[in-house]
Write an enzyme that holds these catalytic residues in place. Structure first.
Site, PDB file in Angstrom:
ATOM      1  N   ASP A 180       0.788  -1.233   0.000  1.00  0.00           N
ATOM      2  CA  ASP A 180       0.000   0.000   0.000  1.00  0.00           C
ATOM      3  C   ASP A 180       0.823   1.289   0.000  1.00  0.00           C
ATOM      4  O   ASP A 180       1.728   1.458   0.828  1.00  0.00           O
ATOM      5  CB  ASP A 180      -0.889   0.067   1.240  1.00  0.00           C
ATOM      6  CG  ASP A 180      -1.727  -1.165   1.459  1.00  0.00           C
ATOM      7  OD1 ASP A 180      -1.581  -2.143   0.716  1.00  0.00           O
ATOM      8  OD2 ASP A 180      -2.533  -1.158   2.402  1.00  0.00           O
ATOM      9  N   GLN A 204       4.033   0.591   2.319  1.00  0.00           N
ATOM     10  CA  GLN A 204       4.236  -0.602   3.126  1.00  0.00           C
ATOM     11  C   GLN A 204       5.421  -1.383   2.546  1.00  0.00           C
ATOM     12  O   GLN A 204       5.525  -1.556   1.323  1.00  0.00           O
ATOM     13  CB  GLN A 204       2.985  -1.464   3.114  1.00  0.00           C
ATOM     14  CG  GLN A 204       1.767  -0.810   3.780  1.00  0.00           C
ATOM     15  CD  GLN A 204       1.846  -0.889   5.288  1.00  0.00           C
ATOM     16  OE1 GLN A 204       1.482  -1.886   5.882  1.00  0.00           O
ATOM     17  NE2 GLN A 204       2.319   0.175   5.917  1.00  0.00           N
ATOM     18  N   SER A 219      -0.881   0.629   7.358  1.00  0.00           N
ATOM     19  CA  SER A 219      -1.109   1.766   6.465  1.00  0.00           C
ATOM     20  C   SER A 219      -1.646   2.993   7.186  1.00  0.00           C
ATOM     21  O   SER A 219      -2.275   2.906   8.239  1.00  0.00           O
ATOM     22  CB  SER A 219      -2.076   1.365   5.351  1.00  0.00           C
ATOM     23  OG  SER A 219      -1.429   0.551   4.410  1.00  0.00           O
ATOM     24  N   ARG A 277      -8.409  -0.149  10.882  1.00  0.00           N
ATOM     25  CA  ARG A 277      -7.105   0.315  10.404  1.00  0.00           C
ATOM     26  C   ARG A 277      -7.218   1.327   9.257  1.00  0.00           C
ATOM     27  O   ARG A 277      -8.273   1.615   8.761  1.00  0.00           O
ATOM     28  CB  ARG A 277      -6.258  -0.875   9.955  1.00  0.00           C
ATOM     29  CG  ARG A 277      -6.877  -1.809   8.942  1.00  0.00           C
ATOM     30  CD  ARG A 277      -5.934  -2.985   8.662  1.00  0.00           C
ATOM     31  NE  ARG A 277      -6.529  -3.995   7.791  1.00  0.00           N
ATOM     32  CZ  ARG A 277      -7.160  -5.080   8.233  1.00  0.00           C
ATOM     33  NH1 ARG A 277      -7.295  -5.287   9.522  1.00  0.00           N
ATOM     34  NH2 ARG A 277      -7.659  -5.957   7.374  1.00  0.00           N
TER      35      ARG A 277
END
Length: 480
Positions: free
Chosen positions: A47, A63, A108, A177
């Site tokens: 990500d 990421q 993320s 998240r």
């Protein structure tokens, strides 16, 4: 050596990286490396995170698992910069899972500029390993939304919890998240992807007046279940509309739609800012942001020119498709930056104009004519309004075609698990194929539809524009 059971500090990474120069050099020389896309120096990338412009420089985090190209290790944030969206400087990891707040991974998040300071928000993943009966959905996991403030994008600041497990509604699981921030009339809104305890995806919304103290406000959801988890939400205003992009997981295929293991879709949102409440407008099948094999977890930001720019991960979680570069120590990439706009009720995307600086020799052809030795690096723009059918072999055995109202990307026999993806169209009037060494990005009807896929097929020996009706193509070879 590195896993999710142990923290990773900067010194741990630097000690490990000191022994990787030979591997990094070998990967950099790999002929399947990309010319104008961001990709990992080592290991795995997914990500895009923390997209922000500071002065004339764009900062892109992502990421990153440098330790394992198959992604079995811990997740860091790597830091890239660019001024032109075609060349990228790798500044190395900037965020590590080195505290009690994020010991199992720096997941993320996003960046938000305010009064000359950059506010970073991300999810600190903490898995507990003291028992073997945790399912990590209802038990055994904490997901902390962490806030950092800095003026230096290379040093992200101290970690503080902005929103934690005690702040989530009672019916929400441990999966919460990917914070993203929107400001409207002086109030800040944080959206979080979430999964309820009965496996329904939704987006939680929190509000703040100072970016420090956050309060739960409401949620965004569909009346009926649409996936068990909505990841990577991005709520933004665009051309007078409020748009939500998110990634629902576990949505079953429906005809030509939703063929990937997990999806990326968008919604128009009707907002009551005073309440606040946010309702998904309209009914019907949520439209996909990209219909290709390799697109997920996009994030957008506004740059100094007022463009809403989106970058996605050219990959997909839990995909059966493979990338042969794993055996060579690396895989995955980010898409080209795409400028978003709303047109006739559709979310449209188009490669940022900076990509066009790579255009070199131009070849113009009409239906039936051929471009010889097209190579793997090109930008092909086809005009075909009124054409009944069209076919273009963009790689050896890889074909983009339109017939009977369906546009299809056929990956041929060397798709490494990728076969065909199709999209239904009322008409086809233009087509753009942007090809990097091992990446295809197809844009249809001025960006109303996009299809992204990795490809490891050889260059086609020739590219003929086959069409039933009038069609023409401007073909550009690309080089730095």
């Amino acid at each position: 050596m590195f896993d999710q059971k142990h923290r990773v500090t900067r010194s741990d990474y630097e000690l490990w990286r000191a022994g990787q120069d030979e591997t990094a050099a070998r990967i950099a020389a790999d002929p399947d490396r990309l010319l104008f896309h961001a990709e990992p120096e080592l290991g795995w990338l997914n990500d895009p995170n923390g997209l922000v412009q500071v002065g004339d420089t764009y900062h892109i985090y992502h990421q990153y698992d440098p330790f394992d190209a198959a992604h079995g290790g811990p997740v860091l944030w790597n830091h890239l910069t660019t001024k032109d969206f075609v060349t990228y400087e790798n500044r190395g990891p900037a965020l590590f899972p080195d505290s009690d707040l994020d010991s199992s991974g720096a997941y993320s998040g996003s960046a938000f500029m305010h009064d000359g300071k950059i506010h970073y928000f991300y999810t600190g993943n903490v898995k507990h390993f003291d028992r073997d009966d945790y399912d990590y959905v209802l038990t055994g996991r904490d997901q902390n939304q962490i806030h950092m403030v800095t003026e230096n994008p290379d040093k992200l600041g101290e970690k503080h919890i902005a929103v934690g497990p005690v702040d989530y509604p009672d019916d929400i699981s441990t999966h919460v998240r990917d914070p993203k921030i929107l400001e409207h009339d002086g109030i800040y809104y944080m959206v979080l992807g979430a999964r309820t305890k009965d496996d329904r995806g939704c987006v939680l919304v929190y509000t703040s007046h100072d970016l420090e103290c956050w309060k739960y406000a409401t949620r965004i959801e569909l009346g009926e279940k649409f996936g068990f988890m909505w990841e990577c939400p991005d709520l933004f205003e665009l051309d007078g509309e409020l748009i939500l992009v998110c990634c629902p997981q576990g949505v079953p295929a429906d005809g030509w739609r939703y063929q990937n293991p997990h999806q990326c879709v968008w919604f128009r949102i009707e907002a009551d800012w005073e309440a606040p409440s946010f309702k998904i407008a309209g009914q019907g099948m949520p439209p996909m942001v990209d219909a290709g094999f390799d697109f997920y977890a996009p994030q957008s930001f506004a740059d100094a020119d007022g463009r809403r720019i989106m970058i996605g991960w050219a990959g997909c979680p839990d995909a059966t498709a493979q990338n042969p570069t794993v055996e060579r120590g690396w895989q995955c990439a980010l898409t080209v930056p795409r400028v978003l706009n709303m047109r006739d009720g559709k979310l449209c995307q188009w490669p940022a104009r900076e990509v066009e600086q790579l255009r070199m020799e131009r070849v113009s052809v009409t239906a039936g004519e051929t471009v010889g030795s097209p190579g793997r690096l090109f930008d092909a723009v086809v005009s075909c309004r009124g054409t009944k059918s069209i076919e273009l072999e963009v790689r050896e055995g890889v074909v983009v075609c339109f017939a009977s109202g369906m546009l299809t990307l056929d990956m041929g026999d060397e798709g490494y698990g990728r076969d065909k993806r199709s999209v239904e169209l009322d008409e086809l009037y233009c087509l753009r194929v942007l090809s990097d060494a091992t990446m295809l990005e197809v844009f249809v009807n001025d960006g109303e539809v996009a299809l992204t896929s990795r490809t490891y097929s050889s260059a086609a020996p020739a590219m003929q524009l086959r069409a039933e009706g009038d069609a023409s193509m401007e073909f550009y070879r690309l080089a730095r």
